[in-house]
Design a protein around this motif. Structure first.
Motif, short mmCIF file in Angstrom:
data_model
loop_
_atom_site.label_atom_id
_atom_site.label_comp_id
_atom_site.label_asym_id
_atom_site.label_seq_id
_atom_site.Cartn_x
_atom_site.Cartn_y
_atom_site.Cartn_z
N ASP A 142 0.84 -1.19 0.00
CA ASP A 142 0.00 0.00 0.00
C ASP A 142 0.88 1.25 0.00
OD1 ASP A 142 -1.77 2.04 0.36
OD2 ASP A 142 -2.89 1.09 1.98
N PRO A 143 0.91 1.96 -1.11
CA PRO A 143 1.80 3.12 -1.18
C PRO A 143 1.41 4.24 -0.21
CG PRO A 143 0.36 3.03 -3.10
CD PRO A 143 0.15 1.76 -2.35
N ASP A 144 0.20 4.18 0.29
CA ASP A 144 -0.27 5.24 1.20
C ASP A 144 -0.08 4.89 2.67
OD1 ASP A 144 -1.17 6.87 -0.87
OD2 ASP A 144 -3.08 5.81 -0.98
N LEU A 145 0.43 3.70 2.94
CA LEU A 145 0.42 3.23 4.34
C LEU A 145 1.15 4.18 5.30
CD1 LEU A 145 -0.35 1.16 6.42
CD2 LEU A 145 1.66 -0.19 5.79
N ALA A 146 2.35 4.59 4.91
CA ALA A 146 3.12 5.46 5.81
C ALA A 146 2.37 6.77 6.06
CB ALA A 146 4.50 5.73 5.22
N LYS A 175 -11.27 9.82 10.61
CA LYS A 175 -11.72 9.00 11.74
C LYS A 175 -11.08 7.60 11.69
CE LYS A 175 -16.24 11.09 12.51
NZ LYS A 175 -17.68 10.95 12.29
N GLN A 176 -10.91 7.13 10.48
CA GLN A 176 -10.42 5.76 10.30
C GLN A 176 -8.91 5.66 10.52
OE1 GLN A 176 -12.47 3.27 9.69
NE2 GLN A 176 -10.93 1.66 9.45
N ALA A 177 -8.19 6.71 10.18
CA ALA A 177 -6.72 6.63 10.13
C ALA A 177 -6.08 6.15 11.44
CB ALA A 177 -6.16 7.99 9.71
N PRO A 178 -6.51 6.65 12.61
CA PRO A 178 -5.81 6.20 13.83
C PRO A 178 -5.92 4.69 14.08
CG PRO A 178 -7.10 8.18 14.27
CD PRO A 178 -7.50 7.70 12.91
N SER A 179 -6.96 4.07 13.55
CA SER A 179 -7.10 2.63 13.79
C SER A 179 -6.90 1.82 12.51
CB SER A 179 -8.49 2.34 14.37
OG SER A 179 -9.50 2.83 13.50
N TRP A 180 -6.28 2.44 11.50
CA TRP A 180 -6.10 1.75 10.21
C TRP A 180 -5.16 0.56 10.37
CZ3 TRP A 180 -8.44 1.55 5.77
CH2 TRP A 180 -7.81 0.94 4.68
N ARG A 181 -5.59 -0.58 9.84
CA ARG A 181 -4.77 -1.78 9.93
C ARG A 181 -4.25 -2.14 8.55
NH1 ARG A 181 -7.02 -6.02 14.17
NH2 ARG A 181 -7.51 -4.62 15.87
N PRO A 182 -2.95 -2.16 8.38
CA PRO A 182 -2.40 -2.50 7.07
C PRO A 182 -2.79 -3.93 6.69
CG PRO A 182 -0.66 -2.39 8.72
CD PRO A 182 -1.91 -1.88 9.37
N GLY A 183 -2.98 -4.13 5.40
CA GLY A 183 -3.27 -5.48 4.92
C GLY A 183 -4.73 -5.75 4.66
N GLN A 184 -5.62 -4.94 5.27
CA GLN A 184 -7.05 -5.21 5.06
C GLN A 184 -7.48 -4.74 3.67
OE1 GLN A 184 -9.08 -3.15 8.20
NE2 GLN A 184 -8.19 -1.16 7.73
N ALA A 185 -6.95 -3.65 3.21
CA ALA A 185 -7.23 -3.14 1.86
C ALA A 185 -6.26 -2.00 1.63
CB ALA A 185 -8.66 -2.63 1.77
N ARG A 186 -6.04 -1.69 0.37
CA ARG A 186 -5.24 -0.49 0.12
C ARG A 186 -6.08 0.71 0.50
NH1 ARG A 186 -2.20 0.18 -5.22
NH2 ARG A 186 -4.28 0.73 -5.89
#
Lengths: 147, 186
Positions: free
Chosen positions: B7-11, B62-73
Motif C-alpha cells: 500500500d503506497p499510502d500506508l506510511a 476517523k479511520q486513520a488512527p485505527s487503520w490496519r495494514p493489509g485489510q485493503a489499500r
C-alpha cells in the motif's frame, strides 16, 4: 488470441494494451504483431474514444474545502510521558497560583497597614484641621489594628 | 500500480493517525484530486462532488488512527467510501424525482477554442451520466481512475468477466453517443 477476442478486449479496455488486464497483455501483443494492420486499426479506433473520454471534466479542490479538511484532520496525541509532564506542569502552576495569591494578600495587607500608619503620622504631625484629626485618629488606629 | 499487499499510502495514513499535519497535507495532495474526479464523473455535479470528497476524507480522518495494514489499500478504501456516497446521492435524486439530467451543454457546431473544449466536456459528461449506473462506474473506475480489472471488479462486487461486459457495453454506447465528436480527437 483470436482477432474477435482481441476486438472484445479493445472495446472493453481501450486502445492501449498497456492498460489491459496484465495477464492478457502478452497474448494481445503477439496477436497484434501477427496482424498489425487489422488489429492496429481496432486499437486506433478505441484510442480515439479514450482521448474523448479523457476530456470528461474533472475538478480541483478549492481552498475552502482544503481548509475544512485540514481543520478537521487528527491532531497529535499526547504520549504517556507528555501526559505526566503536563500533569506535573499543571500542578506546579496551581501551586504557584496559590502561593502568589497568598503573597498578594499578605503584601496587600502590608500596604494597607503602611497607608494607615502614614495617615496616622500625618494626622499627628500636620494637624491642618485639629478637630478633624482628633476625631479621625481613634478610627484610623482601629483600622490599623484590624489589619 | 502497487502490487497486492503493498500500500503506497500506508506510511502517510499512519502519519495521519498520529496527527502529523505534513502527512495530512501529502495525503490530500495525493488522493483528494482523484476522489474529486471520481465523484465529479459519477455525479456530474461539481458541488455534490465537493461534498462527497469532503465526507470521504472526514471518514478517512476517523479511520486513520485505527487503520490496519493489509485489510485493503487505503486508496481502494477511499474509492469504496466515495462510490457509496455517490450511489446514495444518485438514489436520493431518483427517489425525490429531482433527477434533472445533468445540465446539458449545447454541443452545436458554433464553438471554438475554449468554448469548444467546454462543450465537448459537457457532452462527454452528459453521455457518461446517461449510462446505466454500473456501466458508468466501471468506465470511471477503469478508464479515468486507472484501476486494474481485479480491483475494480472487487469494488463493484462483480466478476472480472462481468466488469469486462459492463465496460464493453458502456463504451459502445458512448461511442454511438459521441460519434460526431470522434473527428475532433483524431
Amino acid at each position: 488470441m483470436t482477432p474477435d477476442r482481441f476486438a472484445e478486449l479493445a472495446t472493453a479496455h481501450g486502445g492501449d494494451i498497456g492498460r489491459w488486464p496484465q495477464d492478457l497483455r502478452e497474448a494481445a501483443r503477439a496477436a497484434l504483431a501477427s496482424d498489425p494492420h487489422g488489429l492496429g486499426a481496432v486499437l486506433a479506433a478505441e484510442a480515439d474514444l479514450d482521448r474523448l473520454l479523457d476530456l470528461a471534466p474533472a475538478q480541483s479542490a478549492d481552498a475552502a474545502l482544503l481548509g475544512r479538511l485540514l481543520e478537521a484532520a487528527p491532531r497529535p496525541r499526547r504520549s504517556t510521558g507528555a501526559w505526566w509532564a503536563g500533569l506535573a506542569a499543571g500542578l506546579g502552576l496551581a501551586a504557584a497560583t496559590v502561593a502568589g495569591v497568598a503573597v498578594g494578600v499578605a503584601s496587600g495587607a502590608g500596604e494597607r497597614l503602611d497607608r494607615r500608619a502614614d495617615a496616622i503620622l500625618a494626622a499627628a504631625y500636620e494637624p491642618a484641621e485639629p478637630d478633624t484629626t482628633a476625631e479621625a485618629l481613634p478610627e484610623l488606629l482601629d483600622e490599623a489594628t484590624d489589619l | 500500480m502497487a502490487s497486492e499487499g503493498e500500500d503506497p499510502d500506508l506510511a502517510l495514513v499512519e502519519g495521519v493517525g498520529r496527527g502529523e499535519q505534513a502527512a495530512v497535507r501529502r495525503l490530500l495532495d495525493a488522493r483528494l484530486p482523484r476522489i474529486l474526479a471520481l465523484a465529479r464523473r459519477l455525479l456530474a455535479d461539481p458541488d455534490e462532488a465537493q461534498d462527497v470528497a469532503q465526507e470521504t476524507f472526514l471518514r478517512a480522518w476517523k479511520q486513520a488512527p485505527s487503520w490496519r495494514p493489509g485489510q485493503a489499500r487505503f486508496d481502494t478504501w477511499l474509492h469504496r467510501v466515495a462510490l457509496n456516497l455517490c450511489r446514495d446521492r444518485l438514489r436520493r435524486r431518483r427517489e425525490t424525482a429531482m433527477a434533472q439530467p445533468p445540465e446539458m451543454i449545447d454541443a452545436g457546431p458554433t464553438g471554438e477554442g475554449a468554448l469548444l473544449g467546454v462543450q465537448i466536456g459537457g457532452r462527454i459528461e452528459a453521455a457518461l451520466a446517461a449510462l446505466p449506473e454500473r456501466q458508468r462506474e466501471a468506465i470511471v473506475l477503469c478508464h479515468h481512475q486507472g484501476m486494474g480489472n481485479k480491483e475494480a471488479a472487487a469494488l463493484l462486487g462483480v466478476s472480472v468477466e462481468t466488469l469486462e461486459s459492463l465496460l464493453g457495453r458502456g463504451r459502445r454506447t458512448l461511442r454511438a453517443a459521441l460519434a460526431d465528436l470522434m473527428e475532433a480527437v483524431r
